[in-house]
Structure formats: C-alpha cells, structure tokens
Enzyme design. Sequence first.
Site, short mmCIF file in Angstrom:
data_model
loop_
_atom_site.label_atom_id
_atom_site.label_comp_id
_atom_site.label_asym_id
_atom_site.label_seq_id
_atom_site.Cartn_x
_atom_site.Cartn_y
_atom_site.Cartn_z
N GLY A 60 -5.52 6.12 3.96
CA GLY A 60 -6.19 4.89 4.37
C GLY A 60 -7.47 5.14 5.16
N ASP A 83 -1.17 13.43 11.90
CA ASP A 83 -0.36 12.32 11.40
C ASP A 83 1.09 12.60 11.70
OD1 ASP A 83 0.68 10.07 9.69
OD2 ASP A 83 -1.43 9.99 9.07
N ASP A 124 3.68 13.30 16.04
CA ASP A 124 3.82 11.87 16.33
C ASP A 124 2.92 11.53 17.53
OD1 ASP A 124 4.69 9.35 17.14
OD2 ASP A 124 6.80 9.76 16.65
N ASN A 137 -6.95 6.36 15.46
CA ASN A 137 -6.84 5.46 14.31
C ASN A 137 -5.40 5.10 13.96
OD1 ASN A 137 -7.58 4.42 11.43
ND2 ASN A 137 -6.17 6.15 11.08
N GLY A 178 -1.98 3.60 13.51
CA GLY A 178 -1.53 2.27 13.92
C GLY A 178 -0.52 1.73 12.94
N ASN A 194 11.34 -14.61 16.65
CA ASN A 194 12.24 -13.75 15.86
C ASN A 194 12.01 -12.25 16.10
OD1 ASN A 194 13.24 -16.02 14.55
ND2 ASN A 194 11.59 -15.97 13.05
N TYR A 243 1.06 -6.79 17.66
CA TYR A 243 -0.11 -6.07 17.13
C TYR A 243 -1.40 -6.53 17.83
CZ TYR A 243 -3.32 -4.35 13.46
OH TYR A 243 -4.33 -3.71 12.75
N THR A 287 -6.66 -1.30 1.96
CA THR A 287 -5.82 -0.12 2.16
C THR A 287 -4.38 -0.47 1.77
OG1 THR A 287 -5.16 -0.71 4.40
CG2 THR A 287 -7.16 0.61 4.20
N1 LIG Z 1 -6.33 -2.11 6.77
C1 LIG Z 1 -6.86 -3.09 7.49
O1 LIG Z 1 -7.27 -4.12 6.93
C2 LIG Z 1 -6.98 -2.97 8.98
C3 LIG Z 1 -7.55 -4.04 9.67
C4 LIG Z 1 -7.70 -3.95 11.03
C5 LIG Z 1 -7.30 -2.81 11.71
N2 LIG Z 1 -6.74 -1.78 11.03
C6 LIG Z 1 -6.34 -0.61 11.81
O2 LIG Z 1 -6.87 0.56 11.22
C7 LIG Z 1 -6.00 1.68 11.44
C8 LIG Z 1 -5.65 2.34 10.12
O3 LIG Z 1 -5.08 1.38 9.26
P1 LIG Z 1 -4.75 1.64 7.72
O4 LIG Z 1 -4.93 0.35 7.02
O5 LIG Z 1 -5.46 2.84 7.24
O6 LIG Z 1 -3.18 1.91 7.85
P2 LIG Z 1 -2.22 2.92 7.05
O7 LIG Z 1 -0.84 2.41 7.29
O8 LIG Z 1 -2.68 3.09 5.65
O9 LIG Z 1 -2.45 4.28 7.84
C9 LIG Z 1 -2.02 4.47 9.17
C10 LIG Z 1 -1.75 5.94 9.38
O10 LIG Z 1 -1.27 6.09 10.73
C11 LIG Z 1 -0.16 6.99 10.67
N3 LIG Z 1 0.77 6.78 11.78
C12 LIG Z 1 1.56 5.70 11.98
N4 LIG Z 1 2.35 5.91 13.05
C13 LIG Z 1 2.07 7.15 13.51
C14 LIG Z 1 2.56 7.94 14.57
N5 LIG Z 1 3.53 7.50 15.38
N6 LIG Z 1 2.04 9.17 14.78
C15 LIG Z 1 1.08 9.64 13.96
N7 LIG Z 1 0.57 8.94 12.93
C16 LIG Z 1 1.07 7.71 12.71
C17 LIG Z 1 0.50 6.66 9.33
O11 LIG Z 1 1.38 7.69 8.92
C18 LIG Z 1 -0.68 6.48 8.43
O12 LIG Z 1 -1.10 7.69 7.84
C19 LIG Z 1 -4.78 1.10 12.17
O13 LIG Z 1 -4.94 1.29 13.56
C20 LIG Z 1 -4.84 -0.37 11.84
O14 LIG Z 1 -4.21 -1.17 12.80
C21 LIG Z 1 -6.57 -1.83 9.67
#
Ligand SMILES: NC(=O)c1ccc[n+]([C@@H]2O[C@H](COP(=O)([O-])OP(=O)(O)OC[C@H]3O[C@@H](n4cnc5c(N)ncnc54)[C@H](O)[C@@H]3O)[C@@H](O)[C@H]2O)c1
Length: 474
Positions: A246, A266, A289, A316, A318, A327, A380, A415
């Site tokens: 992502g 990751d 982690d 990054n 999340g 709930n 969130y 993503t």
């Molecule tokens: N996709 C969107 O539209 C969007 C919008 C706003 C914000 N974001 C933010 O962008 C960031 C990336 O989002 P994305 O869409 O690529 O998500 P994604 O789920 O595709 O990727 C997130 C990555 O974080 C890793 N991760 C999760 N928990 C973890 C942990 N405890 N330790 C280490 N790694 C961990 C996951 O394994 C994954 O590889 C996030 O912070 C998300 O909140 C995304």
Amino acid sequence: MSDRYLDFAHSSFGKTFASMLGLPTPPRLRRPDAPWAGQLLEGKFVLIGGDDAAVLSEPLLTAIHGMGAGLRIVPEHVGLPPLKKAAAKLKLSLAGNPSAESGEPRSHALVFDASGLNSIESIRELYDFMQPLVRGLPSNGRVLVVSRAPESADSVLAKTMSMAMRGFVRSLAKEIGKNGSTANLLEVEIGGESGLDAPLRFFLSEHSAYVSGQTLSVGPAEGTSRIALPGSLNGKVALVTGAARGIGASIASVLAREGAQVIGMDHPSQEGALGETMASLNGVGLALDVTAADAAERIAAEVGPRFGGLDVVVHNAGVTRDKMLRNMSPQFWDMVLNINLGAILRINEGLLKKGLQQNGRIVCISSIGGIGGNAGQTNYASTKAGVIGYADAMAPLMAKRGGAINAVAPGFIETQMTAAMPMAPREVGRRINSLSQGGMPQDIAEAVAFLASPAAAGINGRTLRVCGQNWFGA
Ligand SMILES: NC(=O)c1ccc[n+]([C@@H]2O[C@H](COP(=O)([O-])OP(=O)(O)OC[C@H]3O[C@@H](n4cnc5c(N)ncnc54)[C@H](O)[C@@H]3O)[C@@H](O)[C@H]2O)c1
C-alpha cells in the site's frame, strides 16, 4: 487497485456515454516517473503577477527561473513594478503573455505574489490578473498564490487579506479540478523567504498531482543551511513503517528513487511481502510490530551499526477497526489507538534519545478522517487527529535540533484498505473531491518525500492534505 470508471470514461464509447448521461469524466492526472529534476519545468511557461506592493518577487523569480521555466507577464497588469524591478536586478527577461491565436504553448502555471495585499482595492489586482487567464489553463495546470502568513501580517487589513487568499484558493481549486488542474496557497512567514524554492517546486510540478485547495506555510529555519530539493535525499537513511504494501511500499519506493537507503518495517506476519518489497528497492526489511515495547531500541540496534543513524522516519503503519461507538469493543479501541498513535509517540521518544540524527526529519501519516470525522471511526479519527496535534506540539523541539516533524493527511487513496470498503461508499468516497477520483499511493509518497527532504526546512509542525480537495472536512 484501479478506478475502472476513470478508464471507461476515457474510452471512446465511455466518453460518448458519459456525455450523454451528463456524467463527470475524471481527468487523467500526470504523475512523475523520475526523481526530482533540477530543471523540472523545462520547456514550460509560468505566468507571474502580483500586487503592486508585493515583496516576494525576487525569491519567486529566482526559484521559477531555476526550474527552467520561461517567465511570462501580462504587460498591462497593474502589479508589475515589483516584478520588473526584481527581474532587472536578477537580469531575467519577462516575456509578454502570447495571444491564444499565436500558436505559442499555453502557460503551465499562474503564480500570483499576494504578499503586499492590504486593502479591498488591492485584492482587486488578484481578480484582474486571474479572471481572464484562468480559462486558458491547460490540463494538469497549476495555480499558486503566495502570500504573507496571517501570523506575520503587520496590520488588521494585511491579516484580513491574507486569510482571504485561503478562501480564494479553495474555491478556485473546485472550479479548475475538472481538467486536472490544482490551486494552492503558499504562506510565507517573516524569515521564510529563503525557503520558497522547495515548496514552489512541489506545488508547480507533477509531484503534487493530487494536492489541491491546500495552504502550506513556510517559516524560518534557523541553524540549517538551505539546500536544493533535487538530490537532497541521496544517501539519507530512512525508516518507513508499514512498508510491506500500500502507501508504505510506495513511500519506500519513492524515497529509494530519490537515492535514500530505506529500512522498511512491518508486522512479523507480513515478513514475506516486506522482503519482496525491500528486495526490489535494495532496502532492508525489519519484521517488527510497531507496538512492541522495545521497538525503538530494536530499530536503533538495527540501524546504528550498519548506517550510523536515521535521517528520516516515516510513521505510516496504521489500521482501521470501524464500529459505531455504541458497538465498539475495548479491544478495537485499544488496538487502533495503540498502533496508530501510541506506537508513534513511543518510538519517537526512544529514537529522539538514540537512533535519529540530530537534524532528522519525521513525517507521520494522518488522515482526512481525523479532520472531518467519520461515523464508525471514533477510534481511528481520534488517532489521526492526535497525530496532527502531535506534529504541531513537537515542532519546536524538532526545530531546536535542526530537524522537523510534519504530517500528511491522505484522502481516499486506492489501496487494499479502500478496496475492502463496500461498493457504494467506496464509489462515493473516491468521487467527492475536486479531481473526481481517488489518489494513488504515489501521491502520498511524493508529499512524504518532499517533507522528508532537508530542502523543506522551514516547514515544521504542519499537516498537508493530499486528498484532491476532498469535500470531507474541507
Ligand atoms: N488508503 C487510504 O485511503 C488512507 C486514507 C487515509 C489515511 N491512510 C493511512 O495511510 C497509512 C497506510 O494505509 P494503507 O491504505 O496503505 O493501509 P494498508 O493496510 O494497505 O497498509 C498498512 C500497513 O501497515 C502494517 N501494519 C499494521 N499494523 C502494524 C503493526 N502493528 N506493526 C507494523 N506494521 C503494521 C500492515 O501490515 C500494512 O503493511 C495508514 O496509516 C492509514 O491509516 C490511508
């Protein structure tokens, strides 16, 4: 992840179909496929205007000329004296704006120096400049207004006019998004004049394809020497969390494109994907982690002996665990708070003691969900709004070290996270912005690389939305 409607609307059948039904045709956005270039506007023209008391003409002309762009003016524009004076001093020639019939290329960007606006009458100069020109803007064109930051305004009227620029840019961005063009506002604090080059490069180029309707402030950056954006990340050591896929994988890839040595981190469950992503970038994978109590020490232990220390940290990683508050389980609450916010605070606390270079730069990924709020996302949105406050609160400390901390707030990005949404909200989510489409992970990565660069000195404690001017929280 792809936007099938955008592709369809650009097919010959799709074009006819969309126009028959009055459906929008999202513009195709041009994105960079190469590192930051010195002459990144070579062969393009920038049309510059300003008010007649403008004070930023010199740094503006220097920076735009330095990008290789031809400089154009409207000869009858009343705000020319400061521009002409600066051009004469810098020995730069200003060409007149060619007529539409001349066959000359259209101007890629309109830049207005609004730094001297201090009355209702003077703001008319902005209207007189932009109004006849805006319809000639080519696809993927740029409008940039440069003003004094409201905090640096020296009178009630100057502050009023400075704030007026925010409304102007936000509205114009909504008008010109249809052809892939953007409008943004760069605010300059007293002492920030020498830091204009990097944000101008960002806003006037393809690197900001999905940034529109935004305001970014640049201030003084004491104790740091100004360096150019191209090549500025070469040899820097950058940690990116959540880098297996992502947005994180794209951030890692753009930082590597700019010459950085990337350490991608990751969750251990993603070790395989992380290894593949890092192998393609000559990066180093760290399966860890972010919530591990000793995460900072383990990062420092990995980075120290091999690379000395980190120049850049990008938070990054999340997760979402959406439920209406009534709930929501305590497990969902704790998990999101811990990963998206608690881990950032803990890791930074540790790395600031050991692991991050003195002038290191931190970029945290927030979300427009943290700005607009979202039903089902109390957990969130708390974390993502918290990140914005954290960047703001940490900025003075980072400035003292010669570094900076900023946040990037993505809108709807294509993503796995958004692909997993139900179809109706997904389709609405990707269209409710001025560019009528979702952004690409690269759009976030370009903004992160810009803010991670030491060339962005003076931009500190800010949150930059990369959302195509999403109507959410705007
Ligand atoms: N996709 C969107 O539209 C969007 C919008 C706003 C914000 N974001 C933010 O962008 C960031 C990336 O989002 P994305 O869409 O690529 O998500 P994604 O789920 O595709 O990727 C997130 C990555 O974080 C890793 N991760 C999760 N928990 C973890 C942990 N405890 N330790 C280490 N790694 C961990 C996951 O394994 C994954 O590889 C996030 O912070 C998300 O909140 C995304």
